[in-house]
Design an enzyme around this catalytic site. Structure first.
Site, PDB file in Angstrom:
ATOM      1  N   LYS A  73      33.865  41.243  25.043  1.00  0.00           N
ATOM      2  CA  LYS A  73      34.341  40.307  26.070  1.00  0.00           C
ATOM      3  C   LYS A  73      33.310  39.233  26.437  1.00  0.00           C
ATOM      4  O   LYS A  73      33.680  38.138  26.834  1.00  0.00           O
ATOM      5  CB  LYS A  73      34.778  41.072  27.324  1.00  0.00           C
ATOM      6  CG  LYS A  73      36.038  41.886  27.101  1.00  0.00           C
ATOM      7  CD  LYS A  73      36.530  42.509  28.391  1.00  0.00           C
ATOM      8  CE  LYS A  73      37.745  43.374  28.154  1.00  0.00           C
ATOM      9  NZ  LYS A  73      38.324  43.911  29.389  1.00  0.00           N
ATOM     10  N   ASP A 109      42.562  39.816  32.632  1.00  0.00           N
ATOM     11  CA  ASP A 109      42.439  41.071  33.407  1.00  0.00           C
ATOM     12  C   ASP A 109      42.764  40.806  34.879  1.00  0.00           C
ATOM     13  O   ASP A 109      43.640  41.430  35.465  1.00  0.00           O
ATOM     14  CB  ASP A 109      40.996  41.603  33.352  1.00  0.00           C
ATOM     15  CG  ASP A 109      40.713  42.452  32.120  1.00  0.00           C
ATOM     16  OD1 ASP A 109      41.651  43.068  31.598  1.00  0.00           O
ATOM     17  OD2 ASP A 109      39.543  42.493  31.688  1.00  0.00           O
ATOM     18  N   GLY A 132      34.467  49.455  43.466  1.00  0.00           N
ATOM     19  CA  GLY A 132      34.041  49.208  42.092  1.00  0.00           C
ATOM     20  C   GLY A 132      33.435  47.831  41.922  1.00  0.00           C
ATOM     21  O   GLY A 132      33.696  46.911  42.724  1.00  0.00           O
ATOM     22  N   ALA A 133      32.592  47.711  40.900  1.00  0.00           N
ATOM     23  CA  ALA A 133      31.919  46.433  40.617  1.00  0.00           C
ATOM     24  C   ALA A 133      31.685  46.281  39.117  1.00  0.00           C
ATOM     25  O   ALA A 133      30.811  45.538  38.698  1.00  0.00           O
ATOM     26  CB  ALA A 133      30.598  46.364  41.379  1.00  0.00           C
ATOM     27  N   GLY A 134      32.487  46.985  38.293  1.00  0.00           N
ATOM     28  CA  GLY A 134      32.371  46.865  36.837  1.00  0.00           C
ATOM     29  C   GLY A 134      33.191  45.670  36.339  1.00  0.00           C
ATOM     30  O   GLY A 134      33.510  44.751  37.105  1.00  0.00           O
ATOM     31  N   ALA A 136      36.378  45.317  35.410  1.00  0.00           N
ATOM     32  CA  ALA A 136      37.690  45.097  36.026  1.00  0.00           C
ATOM     33  C   ALA A 136      37.520  44.515  37.430  1.00  0.00           C
ATOM     34  O   ALA A 136      38.209  43.570  37.824  1.00  0.00           O
ATOM     35  CB  ALA A 136      38.473  46.410  36.077  1.00  0.00           C
ATOM     36  N   ASN A 156      30.678  49.839  46.358  1.00  0.00           N
ATOM     37  CA  ASN A 156      30.291  50.355  45.032  1.00  0.00           C
ATOM     38  C   ASN A 156      29.157  51.356  45.141  1.00  0.00           C
ATOM     39  O   ASN A 156      28.256  51.227  45.971  1.00  0.00           O
ATOM     40  CB  ASN A 156      29.879  49.217  44.095  1.00  0.00           C
ATOM     41  CG  ASN A 156      29.921  49.667  42.641  1.00  0.00           C
ATOM     42  OD1 ASN A 156      30.948  50.164  42.178  1.00  0.00           O
ATOM     43  ND2 ASN A 156      28.821  49.533  41.929  1.00  0.00           N
ATOM     44  N   ARG A 157      29.239  52.361  44.269  1.00  0.00           N
ATOM     45  CA  ARG A 157      28.253  53.441  44.248  1.00  0.00           C
ATOM     46  C   ARG A 157      26.857  52.887  43.974  1.00  0.00           C
ATOM     47  O   ARG A 157      25.917  53.178  44.686  1.00  0.00           O
ATOM     48  CB  ARG A 157      28.686  54.425  43.161  1.00  0.00           C
ATOM     49  CG  ARG A 157      27.877  55.657  43.028  1.00  0.00           C
ATOM     50  CD  ARG A 157      28.488  56.536  41.974  1.00  0.00           C
ATOM     51  NE  ARG A 157      28.563  55.883  40.660  1.00  0.00           N
ATOM     52  CZ  ARG A 157      29.018  56.457  39.561  1.00  0.00           C
ATOM     53  NH1 ARG A 157      29.463  57.701  39.602  1.00  0.00           N
ATOM     54  NH2 ARG A 157      29.045  55.814  38.413  1.00  0.00           N
ATOM     55  N   ARG A 161      25.046  47.201  40.392  1.00  0.00           N
ATOM     56  CA  ARG A 161      26.212  46.456  39.917  1.00  0.00           C
ATOM     57  C   ARG A 161      26.930  45.740  41.059  1.00  0.00           C
ATOM     58  O   ARG A 161      27.542  44.696  40.863  1.00  0.00           O
ATOM     59  CB  ARG A 161      27.188  47.395  39.207  1.00  0.00           C
ATOM     60  CG  ARG A 161      26.760  47.616  37.769  1.00  0.00           C
ATOM     61  CD  ARG A 161      27.922  47.709  36.842  1.00  0.00           C
ATOM     62  NE  ARG A 161      28.354  49.096  36.749  1.00  0.00           N
ATOM     63  CZ  ARG A 161      29.149  49.544  35.795  1.00  0.00           C
ATOM     64  NH1 ARG A 161      29.600  48.730  34.881  1.00  0.00           N
ATOM     65  NH2 ARG A 161      29.486  50.812  35.761  1.00  0.00           N
TER      66      ARG A 161
END
Ligand code: NDP
Length: 285
Positions: A73, A109, A132-134, A136, A156-157, A161
């Site tokens: 990507k 996406d 989340g911060a990946g 997606a 986010n954990r 990120r």
């Protein structure tokens, strides 16, 4: 009079490593068939070292565009001729579109997610909590911001990120973005209007995976969306629905990426119900 015969199909496809696990070909070709399009989607296993050759091949063979999935990507960008607005901000492309003699990189996406969200609520002016911060989350966060979300709280954990995503949204869009490092049970703030799970929690086989949130802070009136498409009825979706929230599963995001790609490549507005039916068959949903 006999119609002129044409034995040359419109060509599209996908370049990825791990192509055998990607069901997009079946879904897109179901739509091509339904709409009577003489078009093919060729799913190709392409190692990183040969990505440039694959793009050259697509140019040489006159493909109208292609998807690219993991791990290409970001790497594909140097082989393209330009980027759409959101793909440029994200720095990631999953859909190349031939415009004139150029291949332009887009990212469907986040656009697929946004299309499914818009069927229920317009994010303009809304307060969003996104887990989340990946990849997606990055795509969704940028599209929500470009669509005018007022605030996005990224939960986010890992700070490593989360912080760059918040910085990206703050620097490149007008949306206020804040990071919460997710190291304890998270109560969703009262004034939240849209909640998004953009982590991989709940993805098969982790089907009972639970987000560490205070479930009783999910309230009727909130829209709760999950990116997980397999299974579509994640624990989050089930619990949010039971608490009276409006829920959106990950199938819509997946299907809408196909709809948007087909529109880019052929100009046709594909019928999402045909694609949803095909996906349901595949996932046995
Ligand atoms: P990444 O690996 O890039 O990111 C994963 C994210 O999930 C990170 O933010 C990670 O946090 C977080 N995470 C993972 N496990 C946990 C956990 N146990 N507790 C807390 N946080 C966790 O993946 P992607 O962003 O590419 O994909 C995420 C999901 O989105 C995938 O499962 C995929 O199936 C789905 N997806 C769905 C699409 C659709 O069309 N429906 C399209 C694209 C993706 P950390 O940074 O701390 O590691």
């Amino acid at each position: 009079m006999t119609a002129k015969l044409n034995f040359l199909s419109t060509l599209t496809g996908c370049f990825s490593a791990g192509a055998a696990e990607n069901p997009t070909v079946a879904v897109v070709e179901a739509a091509f068939k339904h709409h009577g399009l003489d078009a093919r989607y060729i799913n190709c296993e392409v190692p990183p070292s040969l990505l440039g050759d694959a793009v050259k091949g697509a140019r040489a063979m006159g493909w109208v565009g292609f998807n690219c999935s993991l791990p290409h990507k970001v790497a594909v960008i140097e082989h393209l001729d330009g980027l759409g607005e959101s793909a440029g901000i994200m720095g990631a492309v999953n859909c190349a579109v031939r415009r004139g003699d150029k291949f332009i990189g887009e990212n469907t996406d986040g656009k697929g997610f946004l299309k499914s969200l818009m069927e229920v609520v317009d994010p303009r002016g809304k307060r969003v909590v996104m887990f989340g911060a990946g990849g997606a989350a990055r795509a969704i966060g940028v599209e929500l911001a470009l669509a005018g979300a007022a605030e996005i709280t990224v939960v986010n954990r890992s700070r490593a990120r989360g912080a760059p995503l918040v910085e990206l949204i703050s620097r490149r869009t007008a949306t206020k973005a804040t990071l919460v490092v997710w190291d304890r049970t998270y109560p969703v703030p009262d004034r939240t209007e849209i909640v998004v799970n953009a982590t991989s929690i709940g993805l098969f086989p982790d089907v009972d995976g639970r987000l560490d949130i205070a479930t009783d802070t999910l309230r009727p009136g909130m829209v709760v969306a999950d990116v997980i498409a397999n299974p579509p009825r994640t624990l989050l979706i089930r619990e949010a629905a039971a608490r009276g929230c409006t829920v959106i599963d990950g199938l819509g995001m997946l299907i809408n990426q196909g709809v948007i790609g087909i529109k880019y490549w052929t100009g046709i507005d594909a019928d999402p119900s045909v694609m949803r039916k095909k996906l349901a068959e595949i996932f046995g949903a």
